[in-house]
Design an enzyme around this catalytic site. Structure first.
Site, PDB file in Angstrom:
ATOM      1  N   CYS A 168      13.343  11.763   6.569  1.00  0.00           N
ATOM      2  CA  CYS A 168      13.212  11.385   7.984  1.00  0.00           C
ATOM      3  C   CYS A 168      14.487  11.718   8.736  1.00  0.00           C
ATOM      4  O   CYS A 168      14.456  11.955   9.937  1.00  0.00           O
ATOM      5  CB  CYS A 168      12.884   9.908   8.105  1.00  0.00           C
ATOM      6  SG  CYS A 168      14.066   8.857   7.255  1.00  0.00           S
ATOM      7  N   LYS A 215       0.847  -1.190   0.000  1.00  0.00           N
ATOM      8  CA  LYS A 215       0.000   0.000   0.000  1.00  0.00           C
ATOM      9  C   LYS A 215       0.880   1.236   0.000  1.00  0.00           C
ATOM     10  O   LYS A 215       1.453   1.625   1.015  1.00  0.00           O
ATOM     11  CB  LYS A 215      -0.904   0.048   1.242  1.00  0.00           C
ATOM     12  CG  LYS A 215      -1.955   1.152   1.110  1.00  0.00           C
ATOM     13  CD  LYS A 215      -2.380   1.731   2.435  1.00  0.00           C
ATOM     14  CE  LYS A 215      -1.866   3.099   2.761  1.00  0.00           C
ATOM     15  NZ  LYS A 215      -1.886   4.130   1.739  1.00  0.00           N
ATOM     16  N   GLU A 229       9.012  16.768  15.392  1.00  0.00           N
ATOM     17  CA  GLU A 229       9.353  16.654  13.967  1.00  0.00           C
ATOM     18  C   GLU A 229       8.530  17.698  13.194  1.00  0.00           C
ATOM     19  O   GLU A 229       7.303  17.745  13.314  1.00  0.00           O
ATOM     20  CB  GLU A 229       9.024  15.246  13.454  1.00  0.00           C
ATOM     21  CG  GLU A 229       9.380  15.079  11.988  1.00  0.00           C
ATOM     22  CD  GLU A 229       9.149  13.654  11.469  1.00  0.00           C
ATOM     23  OE1 GLU A 229       8.026  13.159  11.607  1.00  0.00           O
ATOM     24  OE2 GLU A 229      10.099  13.075  10.924  1.00  0.00           O
ATOM     25  N   GLU A 268       9.509   1.965  11.102  1.00  0.00           N
ATOM     26  CA  GLU A 268      10.533   3.013  11.051  1.00  0.00           C
ATOM     27  C   GLU A 268       9.790   4.337  10.955  1.00  0.00           C
ATOM     28  O   GLU A 268       8.984   4.537  10.043  1.00  0.00           O
ATOM     29  CB  GLU A 268      11.472   2.816   9.865  1.00  0.00           C
ATOM     30  CG  GLU A 268      12.411   1.630  10.025  1.00  0.00           C
ATOM     31  CD  GLU A 268      13.246   1.666  11.300  1.00  0.00           C
ATOM     32  OE1 GLU A 268      13.616   2.760  11.767  1.00  0.00           O
ATOM     33  OE2 GLU A 268      13.513   0.581  11.857  1.00  0.00           O
TER      34      GLU A 268
END
Ligand code: NAD
Length: 499
Positions: A299, A191, A399, A265
């Protein structure tokens, strides 16, 4: 083997309109969502550019996708490792031959510059080659036992692996999961992010063109809260590998039962620590690449700079100059060095954190969200440098995932370490210094899974283990790097041979 032709892949709108209707790939054939629903995919650098319509799939499509994989998986598990390796080598060749066209589509879909998109596309060819090698290196071990007996470990595929990926590296995140999964003999239900479905489509096309048995992979397009959630609830998923945000990763972990192994992750709040001996121009260059490359949407992107106080003002000036030299615009335009943000949600998030900066009394020295000006309607941002950020600020903890960097001075190495680790995340930390004892102290003490010395937080080797600590990863298995990866995609059975 049934050849899957190009028109079936893209589908064609009944009214002959120019917008392609893309399809799912389920049980070896291209299909619309069972509900017939679709969602739009638009260019973040020009919202008037409709790339295509994709299936807005649901539970039924996921069930059909998973059910359609079992037969082919059994045959693939029994196939010689050489066959699996050859398939991945062929996929690498095909990708290499399509780099130009796929990279152009990646820029159109995700916004990164053509150079960045070309890099990512080339990288997946390298990934496929790497895991082709791993297919051949899979092995078990033998254990001596008394009296002529022996125990041995048999390494077998886990079965069906679900792959759920983000939009920021829509090719490489998917390739580094799908390639080892196939190399180890698994089937895959994939997906891709609903923000980058075309890249998911292209990757599956490459594999099918390389000769992957059609029943071995399913591609299910759709939204996270529907398709993603349905995958976490589906029967028949033996392992799930996810890259994305911590918020979603935590939901996935909670939804999966004990029978499904799970690799997560997730986000990062990566820092570059500039020690007092650092060369300023070198530090600025490293931070510029880590913070502003890929529009800050990596990331491992540099989001904080902790700088020895005597260097603070000079480094700030260097960073501001570096930020102001960046040329923003559509990623396919010559001379552009930074594309837009990829999604509306990204832009809203940046706006929120710029408000926080203002509320906290920090100084947005350069950057922010510009007026559209001559640019097409899109998610535009200028590289942003924020100074005067105090330890404990959300700008140093959360973040943001954008080309926004917060500067904070420190007085001692211990203080730098304390600020660096004062976040829920623990992905990448870089240090700029030639003072080996200090560098080693940071590398050993920090709660980050990746430490880079005199290099940006971004950019990792595909043959070295990758993964974070704390909220950056559930730490079940590292990604990349070889044998450790194959441990996630295979399972060990212990067999005892009596005398
Ligand atoms: P996201 O978590 O919003 O979405 C990731 C994927 O999960 C998408 O395919 C989405 O559709 C799906 N999803 C959403 N809700 C779901 C649910 N309830 N169940 C199952 N699946 C669901 O992340 P994003 O915005 O696509 O990507 C950005 C994030 O990814 C950032 O946090 C970034 O740091 C992280 N990221 C991490 C790495 C890494 O290797 N650590 C690499 C790239 C990106």
């Amino acid at each position: 083997m049934t050849a899957v032709t190009a028109p079936e892949r893209a589908g064609a709108p009944a009214d002959g309109a120019a917008v392609p209707h893309y399809l799912n790939f389920i049980a070896g054939e291209w299909r619309a969502a069972s509900s017939g629903a679709t969602f739009e995919n638009r260019n973040p650098a020009d919202l008037s550019d409709l790339i295509g319509l994709f299936p807005d799939s649901g539970d039924e499509d996921v069930s059909a996708a998973v059910a359609g994989l079992a037969e082919a998986q059994a045959a693939w598990a029994a196939a010689s490792p050489e066959i699996r390796a050859d398939l991945l080598y062929r996929a690498a060749e095909i990708i290499s031959g399509r780099t130009k066209e796929i990279a152009a589509e990646l820029t159109r879909e995700e916004g990164k510059t053509l150079a960045e998109a070309t890099n990512e596309t080339s990288r997946i060819a390298a990934n496929f080659r790497f895991y082709a090698g791993e297919a051949l290196r899979l092995k078990g071990e033998t254990y001596p036992m008394p009296g002529g007996q022996m125990a041995l470990s048999l390494r077998q595929p886990v079965g069906t692996v679900a792959v759920i990926t983000p939009w920021n590296f829509p090719l490489s995140m998917a390739a580094r999961k799908i390639a080892p999964a196939l190399a180890a003999g698994n089937a895959v239900v994939f997906k891709p992010s609903e923000m980058s479905p075309l890249m998911g489509q292209r990757l599956v096309e490459v594999l099918l063109d390389a000769g992957l048995p059609p029943g071995l992979i399913a591609l299910v397009h759709g939204k996270g809260p529907t398709v993603g959630k349905a995958i976490t609830a589906a029967d028949g998923i033996d392992a799930l590998t996810f890259t994305g945000s911590f918020a979603v990763g935590a939901q996935i972990q909670a939804a999966l039962g004990t029978d499904t192994r799970c690799q997560l992750e997730m986000g990062g709040k990566n820092a570059t620590v500039v020690l007092a001996d650092a060369d300023l121009a070198k530090a600025a260059g490293i931070i510029k690449r880590g913070a502003f490359g890929l529009s800050g949407q990596a990331c491992t992107g540099t989001s904080r700079v902790l700088v020895a106080r005597p260097l603070h003002d000079a480094l700030l000036a260097e960073l501001v100059a570096a930020a102001e030299a960046v040329v923003t615009g559509p990623g396919d335009k010559a001379g552009v060095t930074m594309g837009p943000l990829a999604t509306a949600a990204q832009l809203e998030k940046v706006a929120r954190y710029l408000d926080i900066a203002r509320e906290e009394g920090a100084e947005i020295v350069t950057g922010g969200i510009p007026d559209q000006g001559a640019l097409p309607e899109g998610y535009w941002i200028r590289p942003t440098v924020i100074a005067g950020v105090k330890p404990g600020s959300l700008l140093l903890k959360d973040e943001i995932f954008a080309p926004v960097v917060a500067l904070c001075p420190f007085d001692t190495l211990d203080e730098a370490l304390e600020i660096a680790d004062d976040t829920e995340y623990g992905l990448a930390l870089s240090v700029v210094s030639d003072h080996l004892p200090s560098v080693l102290k940071i590398a050993e003490a920090t709660q980050h899974g990746i430490v880079k010395v005199n290099a940006p937080t971004t950019g990792v080797a595909l043959n070295a283990p990758f993964g974070g600590f704390k909220h950056s990863s559930n730490q079940s298995a590292k990604e990349q790097g070889g044998a450790n990866v194959m441990d996630f995609y295979s399972r060990i059975k212990t067999v005892y041979l009596g005398a």
